[in-house]
Motif scaffolding. Structure first.
Motif, PDB file in Angstrom:
ATOM      1  N   ILE A  88       0.723  -1.279  -0.167  1.00 45.41           N
ATOM      2  CA  ILE A  88      -0.135  -0.091   0.226  1.00 45.41           C
ATOM      3  C   ILE A  88       0.822   1.322   0.083  1.00 45.41           C
ATOM      4  CG2 ILE A  88      -1.693   1.365   1.191  1.00 45.41           C
ATOM      5  CD1 ILE A  88      -2.738  -1.246   2.143  1.00 45.41           C
ATOM      6  N   CYS A  89       1.839   1.238   0.807  1.00 44.13           N
ATOM      7  CA  CYS A  89       3.167   2.204   0.914  1.00 44.13           C
ATOM      8  C   CYS A  89       3.603   2.449  -0.417  1.00 44.13           C
ATOM      9  CB  CYS A  89       3.964   2.208   2.004  1.00 44.13           C
ATOM     10  SG  CYS A  89       3.211   2.251   3.527  1.00 44.13           S
ATOM     11  N   ASN A  92       1.610   4.430  -2.792  1.00 40.94           N
ATOM     12  CA  ASN A  92       1.317   5.930  -2.284  1.00 40.94           C
ATOM     13  C   ASN A  92       2.840   6.561  -2.694  1.00 40.94           C
ATOM     14  OD1 ASN A  92      -1.081   5.686  -0.886  1.00 40.94           O
ATOM     15  ND2 ASN A  92      -0.049   5.122   1.041  1.00 40.94           N
ATOM     16  N   PHE A  95       2.082   7.260  -6.439  1.00 41.72           N
ATOM     17  CA  PHE A  95       1.115   8.357  -6.696  1.00 41.72           C
ATOM     18  C   PHE A  95       1.736   9.613  -6.225  1.00 41.72           C
ATOM     19  CE2 PHE A  95      -2.491   5.072  -5.579  1.00 41.72           C
ATOM     20  CZ  PHE A  95      -2.555   4.821  -6.762  1.00 41.72           C
ATOM     21  N   THR A  96       2.637   9.529  -5.294  1.00 42.10           N
ATOM     22  CA  THR A  96       3.495  10.807  -5.001  1.00 42.10           C
ATOM     23  C   THR A  96       4.208  11.581  -5.961  1.00 42.10           C
ATOM     24  OG1 THR A  96       3.222  10.281  -2.648  1.00 42.10           O
ATOM     25  CG2 THR A  96       4.671  11.928  -3.233  1.00 42.10           C
ATOM     26  N   ILE A 107       1.981  11.047   4.308  1.00 37.31           N
ATOM     27  CA  ILE A 107       1.042  10.854   2.934  1.00 37.31           C
ATOM     28  C   ILE A 107       1.438   9.218   2.859  1.00 37.31           C
ATOM     29  CG2 ILE A 107       0.548  11.056   0.462  1.00 37.31           C
ATOM     30  CD1 ILE A 107       0.902  13.993   1.125  1.00 37.31           C
ATOM     31  N   ILE A 108       2.651   8.881   2.654  1.00 32.39           N
ATOM     32  CA  ILE A 108       3.162   7.590   2.094  1.00 32.39           C
ATOM     33  C   ILE A 108       2.663   6.676   3.322  1.00 32.39           C
ATOM     34  CG2 ILE A 108       5.132   6.034   1.678  1.00 32.39           C
ATOM     35  CD1 ILE A 108       6.397   8.782   0.272  1.00 32.39           C
ATOM     36  N   TYR A 109       2.943   7.003   4.536  1.00 33.43           N
ATOM     37  CA  TYR A 109       2.706   5.950   5.607  1.00 33.43           C
ATOM     38  C   TYR A 109       1.076   6.159   5.896  1.00 33.43           C
ATOM     39  CZ  TYR A 109       7.436   5.141   6.842  1.00 33.43           C
ATOM     40  OH  TYR A 109       8.885   4.858   6.767  1.00 33.43           O
ATOM     41  N   SER A 110       0.282   6.096   4.793  1.00 33.11           N
ATOM     42  CA  SER A 110      -1.047   6.309   5.102  1.00 33.11           C
ATOM     43  C   SER A 110      -1.783   5.754   6.334  1.00 33.11           C
ATOM     44  CB  SER A 110      -1.849   5.855   3.816  1.00 33.11           C
ATOM     45  OG  SER A 110      -3.321   6.120   3.843  1.00 33.11           O
TER      46      SER A 110
END
Length: 398
Positions: A88-89, A92, A95-96, A107-110
């Motif tokens: 999942i990270c 992220n 996407f970033t 944001i990455i560690y959602s």
């Protein structure tokens, strides 16, 4: 644990802990209770002491698991669960980068309000990934997952976690066991992840420097905590779980980010010596076992997982955060079960004593649960939440 205790029809129970260790744990908890009784927050401190007692009992129970398949099941379950979060990270990160934004760990560690919660679990997983590098059929997949883990640690600027990984690697190489080649591959992965981090960060500079010179107030916190100690700390502390200190205008720290200093401040010197004696005994027995059983890679990986957790607790809140502290005691229990196979101690308990222990345990647990729910319901959301490590108080105490 209670189910296993009551379902055992035999009057004899096998324990993997010797009498000296049991005495040390008893002294540790006794000092905690004394410290709690003289603290300014007796109710909270006693609850926290009981919480630690439950973790020690959990370790006792886990130490009875000496079956190889059961141990591997726990390891694989942890790896699979954690890998799902890593993937999942990874999304992220993609996407970033596609949005041309800096690498923001929040944001990455959602889903993680405090990104250190994530890092504290990561350190326990790293030794198991190094272990799996030994299997050539999945080596590339495992290498990729290890690389992503280390890259995320760099993005989160968890210098304590990186230092713990390096310390674990050097220690593993010094032991000269069968995982030497895999540890070297892990170090190569570490270098690759570092290069990748700086390359990605240079694309959209976010000002994140992994080698920043600030200590986030930790050293000042340690010195201030040590300087506040008095003669009473030779015997008892201020009370388990009640630490609070502010540096300047910053929000108060709810723990000193060092397990040794925290125990000394909250539990006292006698408690610190007791728990250190048990940890040192575990290390000594584990090293002796590995020298005699050099092909026992399961025990070796459990030892490294426990050791890296202890190391990281010197820089972060591994020992107080809910998930990481539970993992610490589980790894400790699994390790004891492996290194004490031939040193099981028998304990005889008749049915009346068993019933009394069960009643007292259930009563204490129900009281603990009721009090924890009551504290949680009394928290005023309008005052805001302090995201501290005391999981059932949400950082607030009464």
């Amino acid at each position: 644990m209670l189910t296993a205790f009551l379902s055992n029809k035999e009057p004899t129970f096998k324990l993997t802990l010797d009498k000296k260790n049991t005495a040390s744990y008893s002294i540790f908890i006794f000092c905690g209770c004394l410290s709690a009784l003289v603290s300014m927050e007796q109710g909270f401190s006693l609850l926290y002491t009981f919480h630690i007692s439950l973790l020690i009992l959990t370790m006792y129970y886990v130490s009875t698991i000496d079956n190889k398949k059961s141990v591997l099941f726990i390891i694989y379950a942890l790896l699979i669960t954690h890998t799902s979060l890593i993937l999942i990270c990874l999304l992220n990160i993609m996407f970033t980068l596609s949005e041309q934004q800096p690498l923001n760990p929040y944001i990455i560690y959602s889903g993680f309000i405090n990104i250190r919660f994530f890092n504290q679990v990561q350190v326990f997983v790293l030794p198991f990934l190094v272990l799996l590098l030994k299997f050539k059929s999945i080596q590339r997949v495992v290498f990729t997952i290890l690389f992503l883990n280390l890259l995320l640690i760099f993005i989160g600027q968890a210098r304590g976690a990186l230092l713990s990984f390096l310390a674990f690697s050097i220690f593993a190489l010094a032991l000269k066991t069968t995982l030497k080649k895999q540890v070297l591959i892990g170090l190569a992965c570490f270098v690759l992840s570092c290069i990748t981090f700086y390359a990605l960060d240079s694309l959209n500079k976010g000002g994140a420097e992994i080698l920043r010179t600030s200590t986030s107030g930790r050293i000042d916190l340690w010195f201030n905590t040590i300087s506040s100690l008095s003669l009473k700390h030779l015997f008892i502390g201020n009370g388990p779980g009640v630490f609070e200190m502010s540096l300047g205008s910053s929000a108060p720290f709810s723990h000193p980010h060092n397990s040794l200093i925290e125990i000394l401040n909250e539990w006292g010197l006698i408690a610190l010596i007791s728990i250190l004696a048990v940890v040192c005994t575990t290390f000594k027995k584990a090293i002796t076992h590995l020298k005699c059983h050099k092909k026992d890679i399961i025990t070796e990986s459990l030892f490294y997982s426990f050791a890296i957790g202890i190391t990281y607790s010197l820089f972060s809140g591994v020992h107080v955060m809910p998930v990481s502290q539970t993992l610490l005691f589980i790894m400790w229990g699994l390790l004891l079960g492996r290194i004490n196979k031939k040193n099981n101690q028998s304990l005889t308990i008749n049915k009346y004593l068993k019933a009394l222990i069960a009643i007292l345990f259930i009563f204490a647990w129900c009281l603990y649960l009721q009090k924890a729910i009551n504290i949680y319901n009394n928290i005023d959301p309008d005052k805001g939440y302090i995201y501290g490590p005391r999981f059932w108080s949400v950082g607030q105490r009464f």
